[in-house]
Design a protein around this motif. Structure first.
Motif, short mmCIF file in Angstrom:
data_model
loop_
_atom_site.label_atom_id
_atom_site.label_comp_id
_atom_site.label_asym_id
_atom_site.label_seq_id
_atom_site.Cartn_x
_atom_site.Cartn_y
_atom_site.Cartn_z
N ASN A 167 1.11 -0.99 0.13
CA ASN A 167 -0.23 0.18 -0.11
C ASN A 167 0.75 0.90 -0.03
O ASN A 167 0.60 2.22 0.08
N ALA A 168 2.49 0.54 0.30
CA ALA A 168 3.50 2.26 0.65
C ALA A 168 3.10 2.95 -0.86
O ALA A 168 4.18 4.31 -1.48
N TRP A 169 3.00 1.51 -2.27
CA TRP A 169 3.48 2.45 -2.72
C TRP A 169 2.09 2.95 -3.95
O TRP A 169 2.98 2.99 -4.93
N VAL A 170 1.39 2.87 -3.21
CA VAL A 170 -0.06 2.90 -3.87
C VAL A 170 -1.04 4.36 -3.10
O VAL A 170 -2.17 4.35 -2.83
N GLY A 171 0.29 4.47 -2.30
CA GLY A 171 -0.94 5.42 -0.94
C GLY A 171 0.10 6.59 0.21
O GLY A 171 1.76 6.02 -0.15
N THR A 172 -0.61 6.87 1.18
CA THR A 172 0.68 7.38 1.91
C THR A 172 1.58 6.79 2.75
O THR A 172 0.82 4.85 2.79
N PHE A 173 3.05 6.73 3.23
CA PHE A 173 4.07 5.60 3.97
C PHE A 173 2.64 5.85 5.99
O PHE A 173 3.66 4.36 5.63
N ASP A 174 2.42 6.23 5.98
CA ASP A 174 1.86 5.98 7.10
C ASP A 174 0.32 5.10 7.53
O ASP A 174 0.00 6.07 7.21
N PRO A 175 0.55 3.44 7.28
CA PRO A 175 -0.74 2.58 7.83
C PRO A 175 -1.72 3.17 9.03
O PRO A 175 -3.43 3.25 8.90
N PRO A 234 0.39 12.61 5.45
CA PRO A 234 1.10 12.30 4.31
C PRO A 234 2.26 12.47 3.51
O PRO A 234 2.39 13.97 3.53
N GLY A 235 2.26 10.69 3.15
CA GLY A 235 3.25 11.49 2.35
C GLY A 235 4.32 10.64 1.33
O GLY A 235 3.23 9.55 1.57
N TYR A 236 4.20 10.44 0.21
CA TYR A 236 4.60 9.07 -0.59
C TYR A 236 6.21 8.34 -0.46
O TYR A 236 7.13 9.64 -0.82
N ARG A 237 6.20 7.34 1.02
CA ARG A 237 7.69 7.48 1.19
C ARG A 237 7.89 5.86 1.28
O ARG A 237 7.47 5.13 1.79
N PRO A 238 7.22 4.75 -0.50
CA PRO A 238 7.66 4.06 0.68
C PRO A 238 8.42 2.58 0.28
O PRO A 238 8.59 1.87 1.18
N ILE A 239 9.73 2.87 0.22
CA ILE A 239 11.36 2.65 0.68
C ILE A 239 10.86 3.47 2.73
O ILE A 239 11.69 2.25 2.88
N TYR A 240 11.24 3.73 2.57
CA TYR A 240 10.74 4.65 3.66
C TYR A 240 10.16 3.78 4.90
O TYR A 240 11.22 3.02 5.88
N PHE A 263 5.08 13.54 -9.27
CA PHE A 263 4.33 12.64 -10.41
C PHE A 263 3.25 11.77 -9.48
O PHE A 263 2.34 12.05 -9.89
N LEU A 264 4.27 10.25 -9.08
CA LEU A 264 3.49 9.61 -8.69
C LEU A 264 3.11 10.23 -6.75
O LEU A 264 1.84 9.67 -6.16
N ARG A 265 2.90 11.01 -6.57
CA ARG A 265 3.00 11.72 -5.22
C ARG A 265 1.48 12.42 -5.10
O ARG A 265 0.20 12.25 -4.50
N LYS A 266 1.42 12.85 -6.66
CA LYS A 266 0.62 13.84 -6.86
C LYS A 266 -0.79 13.00 -6.72
O LYS A 266 -2.41 13.12 -6.76
N ILE A 267 -0.60 11.59 -7.83
CA ILE A 267 -1.74 10.60 -8.16
C ILE A 267 -1.92 10.15 -6.40
O ILE A 267 -2.89 9.79 -6.64
N PHE A 268 -0.80 9.57 -6.02
CA PHE A 268 -1.75 8.67 -4.68
C PHE A 268 -2.06 8.94 -3.86
O PHE A 268 -2.12 8.69 -2.46
N VAL A 269 -1.00 10.33 -3.30
CA VAL A 269 -0.76 10.96 -1.58
C VAL A 269 -1.33 12.42 -2.20
O VAL A 269 -0.42 13.14 -2.11
N ILE A 270 -2.59 12.97 -2.89
CA ILE A 270 -3.38 14.31 -3.17
C ILE A 270 -2.66 15.14 -2.04
O ILE A 270 -2.69 16.42 -1.89
N ASP A 271 -3.35 15.30 -0.62
CA ASP A 271 -2.87 15.58 0.08
C ASP A 271 -1.60 16.29 1.25
O ASP A 271 -1.54 16.67 2.08
#
Length: 220
Positions: free
Chosen positions: A35-43, A49-55, A211-219
């Motif tokens: 889910n971290a690859w298609v949404g925010t890093f913090d479940p 909110p942020g886009y940090r999949p490897i985090y 680009f991915l951040r704007k798609i998956f983590v709008i806020d």
């Protein structure tokens, strides 16, 4: 490092998890990692909110290996910090820093307030990991400039990807590598085009992340 530890670090070495450590440094299940690859890093939806999949992969590794043994975790973070300073020294050595200059730089960093914070606050270890990735990427980029081997450039791109997809702080990485490379000794003017075009794919990684951040983590 030994002096720093004897002066400050010994009082921190066995301190428990606090604040963000409690929900970030743990074993994540497969769904949370994906889910971290298609949404925010913090479940847990506690952090901004942020886009940090490897985090997430990094903290999953720490949580899986060390669990709640903060003593060994701090030793590991301490060694990561040492590695970061060594990599920074190697990078500066490549652009002509003297041993005295490197010694002064290292002392200033080790005894700085922010460095002590990075070592003591365990959930900030992602910064150390992020910067380690940046310096490894830089070193391989410099090696590519020296010998032209594509393997070095591929490794530079790989570590750039790891760093950029760990934290947004590495949006500056293309500019950092470009400016650092201009400081190389010798006939660098002959390599300016190579440096510029070599940094373009790294800049594209930044744009891809945005680009991915704007798609998956709008806020974000």
């Amino acid at each position: 490092f030994l002096i720093w530890y004897l002066a400050i670090g010994y009082a921190l070495i066995d301190q428990p998890f606090i604040w963000d450590d409690l929900h970030q440094i743990r074993s994540y299940n497969l769904q949370e990692i994906l889910n971290a690859w298609v949404g925010t890093f913090d479940p847990d939806n506690v952090e901004t909110p942020g886009y940090r999949p490897i985090y997430v992969l990094f903290y999953h590794f720490l949580g899986h290996i060390f669990k709640e043994n903060t003593f060994y975790l701090r030793i590991f973070i301490f060694l990561m910090s040492l590695s970061l300073i060594v990599l920074a020294n190697i990078s500066l050595l490549k652009i002509g820093f003297t041993r005295i200059g490197l010694a002064i730089f290292s002392v200033l960093i080790i005894f700085s307030k922010i460095f002590a914070t990075l070592v003591s606050f365990m959930s900030l270890s992602s910064y150390i990991f992020c910067y380690i990735s940046a310096f490894i990427s830089l070193i391989f980029f410099l090696l590519w400039l020296e010998n032209g081997r594509f393997k070095n450039y591929f490794l530079s791109l790989s570590f750039a990807f790891i760093g950029i997809f760990t934290r947004e702080e590495l949006y500056i990485l293309p500019g950092f590598i470009f400016l650092f490379s201009l400081c190389l000794q010798g006939e660098i003017h002959r390599k300016i085009k190579k440096i510029f075009f070599g940094c373009i794919p790294i800049a594209l990684l930044v744009l891809l992340h945005i680009f991915l951040r704007k798609i998956f983590v709008i806020d974000a």
